[in-house]
Design a protein around this motif. Sequence first.
Motif, short mmCIF file in Angstrom:
data_model
loop_
_atom_site.label_atom_id
_atom_site.label_comp_id
_atom_site.label_asym_id
_atom_site.label_seq_id
_atom_site.Cartn_x
_atom_site.Cartn_y
_atom_site.Cartn_z
N UNK A 29 1.20 -0.94 0.29
CA UNK A 29 -0.59 -0.02 -0.01
C UNK A 29 0.88 1.55 0.03
N UNK A 30 2.48 0.86 0.30
CA UNK A 30 2.90 2.41 -0.19
C UNK A 30 2.80 3.04 -0.99
N UNK A 31 2.21 4.35 -1.34
CA UNK A 31 2.25 5.05 -2.37
C UNK A 31 1.33 5.00 -2.20
N UNK A 32 -0.08 5.16 -2.29
CA UNK A 32 -1.97 4.21 -1.97
C UNK A 32 -2.32 5.95 -2.41
N UNK A 47 0.05 4.55 -8.76
CA UNK A 47 1.03 4.39 -9.21
C UNK A 47 1.80 2.78 -9.59
N UNK A 48 1.71 1.64 -10.00
CA UNK A 48 2.44 0.70 -9.53
C UNK A 48 3.66 0.74 -9.59
N UNK A 49 5.02 0.00 -8.61
CA UNK A 49 5.73 0.45 -8.39
C UNK A 49 6.11 -1.20 -9.17
N UNK A 50 7.37 -1.09 -9.18
CA UNK A 50 8.59 -2.22 -9.28
C UNK A 50 8.36 -2.90 -8.34
N UNK A 52 6.13 -4.53 -6.90
CA UNK A 52 4.84 -5.11 -7.09
C UNK A 52 4.61 -5.66 -8.47
N UNK A 53 5.96 -5.78 -9.43
CA UNK A 53 5.63 -6.63 -10.35
C UNK A 53 5.91 -8.53 -10.55
N UNK A 54 5.13 -8.64 -10.97
CA UNK A 54 5.48 -10.48 -11.66
C UNK A 54 6.54 -10.83 -12.76
N UNK A 55 6.95 -11.83 -12.79
CA UNK A 55 7.87 -12.16 -14.38
C UNK A 55 7.48 -11.16 -15.67
N UNK A 56 5.97 -10.87 -15.82
CA UNK A 56 5.59 -10.78 -16.74
C UNK A 56 5.73 -9.15 -16.51
N UNK A 57 6.02 -8.36 -15.82
CA UNK A 57 6.59 -6.68 -15.33
C UNK A 57 4.86 -6.01 -15.82
N UNK A 58 4.59 -7.05 -15.52
CA UNK A 58 2.37 -6.13 -15.01
C UNK A 58 2.62 -7.01 -13.19
N UNK A 59 1.45 -6.03 -12.06
CA UNK A 59 0.86 -5.94 -11.25
C UNK A 59 0.88 -7.75 -11.00
N UNK A 60 1.68 -7.84 -10.01
CA UNK A 60 1.63 -9.44 -9.34
C UNK A 60 -0.12 -9.32 -8.92
N UNK A 96 -7.79 -6.77 -16.78
CA UNK A 96 -6.74 -6.32 -17.41
C UNK A 96 -5.17 -6.39 -16.33
N UNK A 97 -4.11 -5.94 -16.89
CA UNK A 97 -2.70 -6.29 -16.25
C UNK A 97 -2.54 -4.43 -15.80
N UNK A 98 -1.46 -4.36 -14.84
CA UNK A 98 -1.59 -2.86 -14.40
C UNK A 98 0.19 -3.02 -14.85
N UNK A 99 0.15 -2.06 -15.46
CA UNK A 99 1.70 -2.07 -15.26
C UNK A 99 2.67 -1.25 -15.01
N UNK A 100 3.42 -1.05 -14.88
CA UNK A 100 4.82 -0.56 -13.71
C UNK A 100 3.91 0.90 -14.27
N UNK A 101 3.96 2.50 -13.15
CA UNK A 101 4.41 3.51 -13.68
C UNK A 101 2.70 3.51 -14.25
N UNK A 102 1.86 3.01 -14.26
CA UNK A 102 0.85 3.84 -14.78
C UNK A 102 -0.44 3.38 -13.18
N UNK A 103 -0.64 4.83 -13.15
CA UNK A 103 -2.44 4.75 -12.49
C UNK A 103 -2.89 3.80 -12.27
N UNK A 104 -3.49 3.15 -11.33
CA UNK A 104 -4.48 2.27 -11.46
C UNK A 104 -5.84 3.06 -10.49
#
Length: 104
Positions: A29-32, A47-50, A52-60, A96-104
């Motif tokens: 939740x840091x950054x929420x 904003x999705x931080x690095x 919290x990414x999975x091996x596919x480079x999107x939010x786990x 859908x996937x949430x990618x790094x740096x994208x606001x969700x």
Amino acid sequence: MEAAKRFLEKENKIEIDSLPPIFIEPLVSHGLKLELVEPGRLLCSFIVPNRLLNAGNFMHGGATAALVDVIGSGVMLTSGVSMTGVSVEINVSYLDAAYVGVST
């Protein structure tokens, strides 16, 4: 079988026993940012931080579910309860996937 064993039993870079008792909530939740607080309702942005990414480079998906749990507890607090308790069942629909740096 050996590959699975090596994967699951590998040495961790962090010392698990030295982690504080509650570390998942701050980790996810840091950054929420709370945009709106009303009785029974929270509107948040994130904003999705690095971290919290999975091996596919999107939010786990587990990080997403943890956010749902933490924010859901916050919603309960808006209704005046003093304690939130423990989630017994969480149902998350991943659209859908949430990618790094994208606001969700």
